[in-house]
Design an enzyme around this catalytic site. Structure first.
Site, PDB file in Angstrom:
ATOM      1  N   GLY A 198      18.299   6.488   9.915  1.00 43.78           N
ATOM      2  CA  GLY A 198      17.118   6.511   9.069  1.00 43.78           C
ATOM      3  C   GLY A 198      16.997   7.842   8.341  1.00 43.78           C
ATOM      4  O   GLY A 198      17.601   8.841   8.736  1.00 43.78           O
ATOM      5  N   CYS A 199      16.217   7.837   7.261  1.00 41.18           N
ATOM      6  CA  CYS A 199      16.112   9.037   6.430  1.00 41.18           C
ATOM      7  C   CYS A 199      15.422  10.170   7.191  1.00 41.18           C
ATOM      8  O   CYS A 199      15.941  11.290   7.253  1.00 41.18           O
ATOM      9  CB  CYS A 199      15.390   8.715   5.130  1.00 41.18           C
ATOM     10  SG  CYS A 199      13.823   7.853   5.332  1.00 41.18           S
ATOM     11  N   TYR A 200      14.271   9.899   7.787  1.00 44.57           N
ATOM     12  CA  TYR A 200      13.576  10.945   8.536  1.00 44.57           C
ATOM     13  C   TYR A 200      14.420  11.443   9.713  1.00 44.57           C
ATOM     14  O   TYR A 200      14.557  12.652   9.923  1.00 44.57           O
ATOM     15  CB  TYR A 200      12.220  10.455   9.040  1.00 44.57           C
ATOM     16  CG  TYR A 200      11.151  10.277   7.985  1.00 44.57           C
ATOM     17  CD1 TYR A 200      10.674  11.364   7.255  1.00 44.57           C
ATOM     18  CD2 TYR A 200      10.576   9.035   7.734  1.00 44.57           C
ATOM     19  CE1 TYR A 200       9.661  11.214   6.312  1.00 44.57           C
ATOM     20  CE2 TYR A 200       9.563   8.876   6.792  1.00 44.57           C
ATOM     21  CZ  TYR A 200       9.111   9.970   6.090  1.00 44.57           C
ATOM     22  OH  TYR A 200       8.106   9.813   5.163  1.00 44.57           O
TER      23      TYR A 200
END
Lengths: 348, 348, 348, 348
Positions: C148-150
């Site tokens: 995921g990006c975060y």
């Protein structure tokens, strides 16, 4: 592998040359000068470049003679550029001048709009670096006058009409909107975030210095010289970093001409150009669709009553400045014309 | 109708005072000073004000003695403000100081974070102008130290917890994000549109001058003075003009406490406050919902494991500066507390 | 030259794959599916791509079996992705899944935060595609769970501390701020220009689905599994298109450790990583300095009282999604790891 | 104190009516309808309004008959509005219609550009609600056709020239740029933040529905009706929330006329208007200087060759919609014309 020097390189056009040349296979940047930032690493001024150009410092402009480069990009402001360019040309160097100093062929016009000229002997020698119209001359040039950002977008948008003699030239209206990087990398309240964000305004209405440059090229293209050309040019400041969109209003000599016919003419005119994209009927350009790239997107609509609206979009820092300069370099040195300029725009 | 003078009024806080006071029923702005713009009409500096304050010019700061106003807002930078304030207080005037000069009660702390103090005798007299916590003192004050923008949002967000002794104070984390107007109306490359737009960064990490101001107030509220309070404060720069959102992380002494209970406590605590809006469970503030207004919106969530996140939003130029200054003036002069501050936020 | 297929490609991650792969020397995109846009040319959906991928249409997802590609990028939403991935893996294909479906190793955790899992047998086989930590496994993988990006930004920011056992893990605070493209390419009032511009807010406070993913990796890195790790994660929505900045607060086990020592540790840890740039002391990352690139910029500051703030910046669409997916592909197929990812960020 | 009802009030014009009316001394909003949000508190849809209109819910449109208001603002889309308006007018109510349904006097023109008309009998009765030109008629009106946003800015910019017969009308060019709120409060990818930010484009080139409305008014003002008027109108989408700037190109009949003479004419023409600000020579408007206000700022420049460029700026939601609607209400009910509209613009 050729050696490149950048003079006055700490502004947006200089930093953009660095961004683009980082992926160019055949060049090495050997020198970049900046009075303000001399002895500072380039990635301390532009942190996005960290990891590229390792160890490259800005050097003092007086060091330029030690550079021994094959090509020099001058990013100095007008007035200052002409002297440096003159020195380099006399030393037999190839120079691409991003300032306005050698764009205007008529000395009086230059001196009226800018300042006294100190390298008049070079004016004739300079080639106006708009490859789509002057590629043959560019190939042989030693000194390129890299076009202004507004004139690039306006000229590419109208060249097929003007060269074809299809439109009146006594009242051409160019309504242009530019991103804020066009104002340069300088500290000023007017270009501060708070003043620009959520705002929009015209500026230099009727008195912008790109007007005579546009009229000169329009005159050449129409065969009338600038005598017969009257351009009304209104620049506006957009709350974006990059991009120029120009909306241009012309009168067709043949009121019957259709959008379809004109688009067909444009697609032919630019059929072998790597950086001009003529859109389909009903589509209109958006500056974000050319952002970061050397493209000029063009669309038009004839209204069936004699009017035609042509719209072009460029990235002012790329096709309007540093990308076009690299394109000119590629032509002069016989590289692939799009070398260093092949990445798609960052449309999002 | 009282007479108002604004000193150092050409920055954003001074111009914001003009914007807000334009609709205040009981004041007349009789003087506004600016070294840079003296003799210039205020609407030539801030064209949005055209039609308001007709004929009002910026005057030279040395003219301030002629103003004979009932209240003086000092928008001078810290260091410069203390001298002017001292002169005015000695002349028996009411002064609201928007600088940091009289916010810190401990001289050594002030001098460590700012500079040498030249009006030490006034430090004790100054009242910290956060009406929700110090209204009684403000009513009687002659000299108001108007709170900093970050401390305002952070303090309102946590006061009910700190006063109630509900949280640990040895490790409070305040992660704040501010619009660019917080950097002031100055020409600087770092705050230019091109550098700020599409960007986001932390700055002054661990060393921002609002840290001791926050710790001072938190210490007072918790009854520990600042000895027992450790705040980690990280400000960030948002690509917006206005607004501060602070996300604050605390540890509850009673891990069982629920969001519902805490919100109920907050709603009680602020039940008669005109400018604090406690949101309902599941809602969180957005800086755009307070833009242009004097509101502070607050929300929170307890995680059931002892952690609580409190979030507040203010407009840094209004509740974080000029609006709060007007609120303080209203309290001192017995006007309606929200006079001049009744317009809804410009949420769109 | 390998053949690439993109499934569910009309969202931002799919379009970003096209943007980046356009300059990749060793791949050909043979198929891209989209239920919404099937039979539409890709450059009619994303006009910035005009001139690239000539003739490439979105095709119906059911056509995917005809693609016969060497690698499949699944840009489908979670829930939908697992079924498609399962089919492809069973057909012996290499798959990089950009959804969350195979990131969580604990089935119950997945099903609690997302939905029922329909391809449980593949969970163990999937490799978490964060090359800086799992490169050896990635080389041999058939199925990559692209992070995921975060979690990408948060994990790279803290891995040297966690692996070194240098920090407490019972209260790690991650305050993240993301550009709006993270919300996907969907029509919604909340992500409309008018609602986002000039705004800033937290969302999904305490309940964002990336929390268990972060805790899982942090647990692995610290050797505690997620039992001993408590992360408080607060995402915020920035009024920018791209970029995630995460400000992370941790407690050092050794309060004496200095910023200098820790930065030295970080520079060693990432010394051979092409996409991690550790900044010098006193510098802090800006999302615009990584925009459009696969870089993760990291900085930190120890406060001398035991606290350390670590800040990382990535482009959520590149290192946070499509760029990292390409990096994983490059590793699996033995290409240069930065192939297609060599352009500098577009820092202006 | 009069009673106000707002129909179709959950879009930007309805919410803007609420923002502005919150400070209006003589009205009470008794009803606001919305099919989508019925039974929802208004501040749950627009949180900036929290604390205002306590307890006011959106109600079902069918409840409108129960409202028993003194005036009805219809914010319904064209087509839907005419039926509601017709019902209310027949019930003897005063109605201000913000849609296009009663703006065009020529039925055929309306039906060509919009749709079939279902309340033809009211077309003649409707008064075009541009107070600066039609105040006398507005005073007596029962049904106001509130002007379109683009026509408002374009008409105020040119009225002194057109009424004075000073310019040619066979080729007037209007190049307009509007903020995104003009597209309405709807979920659409084209108006999402990511698509609009950092972008700029023309749209509906040559086919925007405001063209006949502009031509109608220009025809009336010039005494030629629309037969003799040809307007080329190009709208563009700005990456800002609010504001329209129109740059208008006309040909003077007397080429000698100077900027100074024309500005003097404008200042006379608008000398008693509370909401028109004619700028001084050399100044040009910025949309941010009218933001949130009912002002129209106007500037011009004659080029000495017969061309004149006139530029106007308005806030599309205020003078271009809801503010003008309130101004019309104030005129009809005999309130101060600027009641509720006295706050300065939020220029920063």
């Amino acid at each position: 592998m050729i050696k490149v020097a950048i003079i006055g390189g700490s502004g947006y056009t200089g930093l953009e040359l660095l961004r683009l040349l980082a992926t160019h296979k055949s060049v090495e940047v050997v020198s970049i000068t900046s009075r303000t930032y001399k002895a500072t690493l380039v990635d301390k001024v532009e942190p996005s470049l960290k990891g590229f150009y390792k160890g490259l410092h800005f050097s003092d402009p007086t060091d330029i003679d030690k550079a021994d480069a094959d090509i020099y990009f001058s990013c100095l402001p007008h007035g200052a550029s002409m002297e440096m360019v003159s020195r380099l040309i006399k030393a037999g160097k190839v120079v691409i001048d991003l300032s306005a100093d050698f764009r205007l062929k008529d000395l009086a016009t230059y001196e009226k709009w800018y300042c006294a000229h100190k390298a008049k002997d070079l004016i004739d020698e300079a080639v106006y670096g708009l490859p789509e119209l002057y590629r043959t001359d560019i190939k042989k040039a030693k000194l390129i006058a890299n076009p202004g950002c507004y004139p690039t977008g306006a000229t590419l948008a109208t060249a097929p009409l003007l060269k074809g003699g299809l439109v009146g030239t006594d009242s051409i209206i160019i309504d242009s909107k530019s991103g804020t990087s066009g104002a340069g990398r300088t500290a000023a309240i007017e270009t501060s975030f708070v003043e620009v964000a959520e705002g929009f305004k015209a500026y230099n209405v009727g008195i912008h210095r790109h007007t005579p440059e546009i009229e000169q090229t329009f005159g050449e293209l129409s065969g009338l010289k600038d005598k017969g050309v009257k351009v009304t040019f209104t620049p506006h400041l957009l709350p974006v970093s990059r991009g120029i969109l120009s909306t241009i209003y012309l009168q067709l000599n043949n009121k019957e001409q259709t959008t379809e016919e004109l688009l067909s003419l444009y697609k032919d005119f630019y059929s072998s150009e790597p950086f001009v994209r003529v859109l389909d009927e009903g589509e209109f350009p958006n500056i974000k669709d050319v952002r970061g790239s050397n493209f000029c997107d063009i669309a038009l609509r004839a209204d069936g009553r004699g009017g035609v609206v042509v719209i072009s979009a460029i990235d002012n820092l790329v096709k309007g400045a540093s990308g076009q300069a690299i394109q000119n370099m590629n032509i002069i040195f016989g590289f692939e014309e799009d070398e260093g300029l092949t990445s798609p725009p960052i449309g999002v």
